[in-house]
Structures are given as C-alpha cells and as structure tokens.
Motif scaffolding. Sequence first.
Motif, PDB file in Angstrom:
ATOM      1  N   PRO A  35       0.823  -1.205   0.000  1.00  0.00           N
ATOM      2  CA  PRO A  35       0.000   0.000   0.000  1.00  0.00           C
ATOM      3  C   PRO A  35       0.864   1.265   0.000  1.00  0.00           C
ATOM      4  O   PRO A  35       1.887   1.334   0.672  1.00  0.00           O
ATOM      5  N   VAL A  36       0.437   2.244  -0.769  1.00  0.00           N
ATOM      6  CA  VAL A  36       1.146   3.519  -0.844  1.00  0.00           C
ATOM      7  C   VAL A  36       0.496   4.461   0.167  1.00  0.00           C
ATOM      8  O   VAL A  36      -0.709   4.692   0.116  1.00  0.00           O
ATOM      9  N   PRO A  37       1.275   5.006   1.103  1.00  0.00           N
ATOM     10  CA  PRO A  37       0.703   5.910   2.108  1.00  0.00           C
ATOM     11  C   PRO A  37       0.090   7.155   1.475  1.00  0.00           C
ATOM     12  O   PRO A  37       0.559   7.648   0.449  1.00  0.00           O
ATOM     13  N   SER A  38      -0.949   7.670   2.092  1.00  0.00           N
ATOM     14  CA  SER A  38      -1.596   8.893   1.628  1.00  0.00           C
ATOM     15  C   SER A  38      -0.717  10.094   1.969  1.00  0.00           C
ATOM     16  O   SER A  38       0.238   9.993   2.753  1.00  0.00           O
ATOM     17  N   ALA A  39      -1.055  11.234   1.407  1.00  0.00           N
ATOM     18  CA  ALA A  39      -0.311  12.466   1.714  1.00  0.00           C
ATOM     19  C   ALA A  39      -0.401  12.780   3.203  1.00  0.00           C
ATOM     20  O   ALA A  39       0.578  13.199   3.817  1.00  0.00           O
ATOM     21  N   ARG A  40      -1.558  12.560   3.780  1.00  0.00           N
ATOM     22  CA  ARG A  40      -1.728  12.819   5.227  1.00  0.00           C
ATOM     23  C   ARG A  40      -0.795  11.917   6.041  1.00  0.00           C
ATOM     24  O   ARG A  40      -0.162  12.357   6.993  1.00  0.00           O
ATOM     25  N   GLN A  41      -0.686  10.647   5.656  1.00  0.00           N
ATOM     26  CA  GLN A  41       0.214   9.728   6.359  1.00  0.00           C
ATOM     27  C   GLN A  41       1.673  10.137   6.146  1.00  0.00           C
ATOM     28  O   GLN A  41       2.475  10.078   7.075  1.00  0.00           O
ATOM     29  N   ARG A  42       2.027  10.535   4.922  1.00  0.00           N
ATOM     30  CA  ARG A  42       3.400  10.965   4.646  1.00  0.00           C
ATOM     31  C   ARG A  42       3.760  12.229   5.429  1.00  0.00           C
ATOM     32  O   ARG A  42       4.899  12.391   5.857  1.00  0.00           O
ATOM     33  N   SER A  43       2.802  13.136   5.603  1.00  0.00           N
ATOM     34  CA  SER A  43       3.094  14.412   6.271  1.00  0.00           C
ATOM     35  C   SER A  43       3.507  14.221   7.726  1.00  0.00           C
ATOM     36  O   SER A  43       4.190  15.073   8.295  1.00  0.00           O
ATOM     37  N   ALA A  44       3.137  13.096   8.326  1.00  0.00           N
ATOM     38  CA  ALA A  44       3.542  12.832   9.707  1.00  0.00           C
ATOM     39  C   ALA A  44       5.059  12.670   9.822  1.00  0.00           C
ATOM     40  O   ALA A  44       5.653  13.014  10.841  1.00  0.00           O
ATOM     41  N   TYR A  45       5.686  12.152   8.771  1.00  0.00           N
ATOM     42  CA  TYR A  45       7.128  11.914   8.770  1.00  0.00           C
ATOM     43  C   TYR A  45       7.894  12.903   7.900  1.00  0.00           C
ATOM     44  O   TYR A  45       9.105  13.048   8.034  1.00  0.00           O
ATOM     45  N   HIS A  46       7.185  13.536   6.987  1.00  0.00           N
ATOM     46  CA  HIS A  46       7.793  14.502   6.066  1.00  0.00           C
ATOM     47  C   HIS A  46       7.009  15.809   6.185  1.00  0.00           C
ATOM     48  O   HIS A  46       6.012  16.008   5.500  1.00  0.00           O
ATOM     49  N   PRO A  47       7.454  16.698   7.070  1.00  0.00           N
ATOM     50  CA  PRO A  47       6.675  17.897   7.391  1.00  0.00           C
ATOM     51  C   PRO A  47       6.439  18.862   6.228  1.00  0.00           C
ATOM     52  O   PRO A  47       5.538  19.692   6.305  1.00  0.00           O
ATOM     53  N   SER A  48       7.180  18.748   5.159  1.00  0.00           N
ATOM     54  CA  SER A  48       6.963  19.637   4.015  1.00  0.00           C
ATOM     55  C   SER A  48       5.787  19.204   3.151  1.00  0.00           C
ATOM     56  O   SER A  48       5.353  19.952   2.279  1.00  0.00           O
ATOM     57  N   VAL A  49       5.263  17.985   3.371  1.00  0.00           N
ATOM     58  CA  VAL A  49       4.146  17.489   2.561  1.00  0.00           C
ATOM     59  C   VAL A  49       2.865  18.227   2.950  1.00  0.00           C
ATOM     60  O   VAL A  49       2.514  18.319   4.121  1.00  0.00           O
ATOM     61  N   ASP A  50       2.177  18.751   1.948  1.00  0.00           N
ATOM     62  CA  ASP A  50       0.914  19.455   2.147  1.00  0.00           C
ATOM     63  C   ASP A  50      -0.214  18.422   2.169  1.00  0.00           C
ATOM     64  O   ASP A  50      -0.651  17.950   1.126  1.00  0.00           O
ATOM     65  N   ALA A  51      -0.679  18.072   3.359  1.00  0.00           N
ATOM     66  CA  ALA A  51      -1.716  17.046   3.509  1.00  0.00           C
ATOM     67  C   ALA A  51      -3.063  17.532   2.992  1.00  0.00           C
ATOM     68  O   ALA A  51      -3.948  16.734   2.713  1.00  0.00           O
ATOM     69  N   SER A  52      -3.236  18.837   2.814  1.00  0.00           N
ATOM     70  CA  SER A  52      -4.514  19.369   2.352  1.00  0.00           C
ATOM     71  C   SER A  52      -4.589  19.470   0.823  1.00  0.00           C
ATOM     72  O   SER A  52      -5.636  19.819   0.282  1.00  0.00           O
ATOM     73  N   HIS A  53      -3.483  19.150   0.133  1.00  0.00           N
ATOM     74  CA  HIS A  53      -3.470  19.243  -1.330  1.00  0.00           C
ATOM     75  C   HIS A  53      -4.448  18.243  -1.941  1.00  0.00           C
ATOM     76  O   HIS A  53      -4.459  17.068  -1.593  1.00  0.00           O
ATOM     77  N   ALA A  54      -5.291  18.717  -2.862  1.00  0.00           N
ATOM     78  CA  ALA A  54      -6.240  17.853  -3.574  1.00  0.00           C
ATOM     79  C   ALA A  54      -5.616  17.472  -4.917  1.00  0.00           C
ATOM     80  O   ALA A  54      -5.463  18.325  -5.795  1.00  0.00           O
ATOM     81  N   PRO A  55      -5.206  16.212  -5.093  1.00  0.00           N
ATOM     82  CA  PRO A  55      -4.558  15.795  -6.332  1.00  0.00           C
ATOM     83  C   PRO A  55      -5.449  16.008  -7.557  1.00  0.00           C
ATOM     84  O   PRO A  55      -6.668  15.895  -7.476  1.00  0.00           O
ATOM     85  N   CYS A  56      -4.810  16.309  -8.680  1.00  0.00           N
ATOM     86  CA  CYS A  56      -5.551  16.500  -9.929  1.00  0.00           C
ATOM     87  C   CYS A  56      -5.329  15.322 -10.875  1.00  0.00           C
ATOM     88  O   CYS A  56      -5.795  15.339 -12.002  1.00  0.00           O
ATOM     89  N   THR A  57      -4.620  14.297 -10.423  1.00  0.00           N
ATOM     90  CA  THR A  57      -4.310  13.160 -11.280  1.00  0.00           C
ATOM     91  C   THR A  57      -4.844  11.869 -10.672  1.00  0.00           C
ATOM     92  O   THR A  57      -5.090  11.795  -9.472  1.00  0.00           O
ATOM     93  N   GLN A  58      -4.995  10.859 -11.520  1.00  0.00           N
ATOM     94  CA  GLN A  58      -5.531   9.578 -11.063  1.00  0.00           C
ATOM     95  C   GLN A  58      -4.443   8.689 -10.472  1.00  0.00           C
ATOM     96  O   GLN A  58      -3.284   8.792 -10.836  1.00  0.00           O
ATOM     97  N   GLU A  59      -4.842   7.825  -9.576  1.00  0.00           N
ATOM     98  CA  GLU A  59      -3.902   6.921  -8.920  1.00  0.00           C
ATOM     99  C   GLU A  59      -3.503   5.769  -9.827  1.00  0.00           C
ATOM    100  O   GLU A  59      -4.241   5.396 -10.731  1.00  0.00           O
ATOM    101  N   ALA A  60      -2.343   5.201  -9.545  1.00  0.00           N
ATOM    102  CA  ALA A  60      -1.891   4.000 -10.249  1.00  0.00           C
ATOM    103  C   ALA A  60      -2.757   2.825  -9.821  1.00  0.00           C
ATOM    104  O   ALA A  60      -3.349   2.840  -8.747  1.00  0.00           O
ATOM    105  N   VAL A  61      -2.825   1.821 -10.676  1.00  0.00           N
ATOM    106  CA  VAL A  61      -3.620   0.641 -10.355  1.00  0.00           C
ATOM    107  C   VAL A  61      -2.694  -0.553 -10.135  1.00  0.00           C
ATOM    108  O   VAL A  61      -1.568  -0.577 -10.609  1.00  0.00           O
ATOM    109  N   ASP A  62      -3.202  -1.548  -9.419  1.00  0.00           N
ATOM    110  CA  ASP A  62      -2.418  -2.763  -9.155  1.00  0.00           C
ATOM    111  C   ASP A  62      -1.987  -3.427 -10.458  1.00  0.00           C
ATOM    112  O   ASP A  62      -2.731  -3.447 -11.430  1.00  0.00           O
TER     113      ASP A  62
END
Length: 107
Positions: free
Chosen positions: A45-72
């Motif tokens: 599983p790929v962590p969400s931006a909110r999960q990444r922001s806990a360890y990487h403080p520069s990540v904007d957890a409120s950013h709304a992506p404009c692109t689609q996610e990768a598929v399995d």
Amino acid sequence: QKAERVVCGPSLAEVQTAQYVAWCVGSRVCIEPGLAEAGVCLRGPVPSARQRSAYHPSVDASHAPCTQEAVDEETFMECLPRAVDAAWRLSETVRKGECVIVVACPA
C-alpha cells in the motif's frame, strides 16, 4: 519567481527528494498519484499524503490531487497514458502562471 509548490509522485524516494527541494525554495510538497512509477502498487500500500506528512513535514496534507492513482499490476505501457495525463494536467497550472517544480523518479 518563487516556486509555489513542489509536485512529486507518491513513492518514498520522490517524497524525500521533493522535501529537500521544497526546503531549498521555501515551498510545500504536493503529492500527485498520477506521477507514480509503473508497478508502485505491487510493493504494498502507498501511504496517503496525510500519512506521509507525519514523517515529512513539508508534505501538504490538504493538497487535492488533480491526477488519477496508479492501479495494481500496472505495466510500463499501461502507465504511459496516466503519466501523459498527469503531465498535461500539471502543465495547465503552469499555463495559468503558477511556478511549479516537478520531482519524478524514472519508471
């Protein structure tokens, strides 16, 4: 002109690299799932931006992506249309005058 945001894919290497770039330019990191390399979902599983922001403080957890996610089990050839769509959507923000730095790892 100051970069308003640093955009990257969801992989750890991209987020780590983008974080250093963001620190240098005084900006935030925005994770765009559409920039994911082929097969990224196969590693777990790929962590969400909110999960990444806990360890990487520069990540904007409120950013709304404009692109689609990768598929399995996405192959390299299947990821190309997604990557082209991501590039097109990001180029729209540049055409509007926004300065964006994109950090991407090769697929």
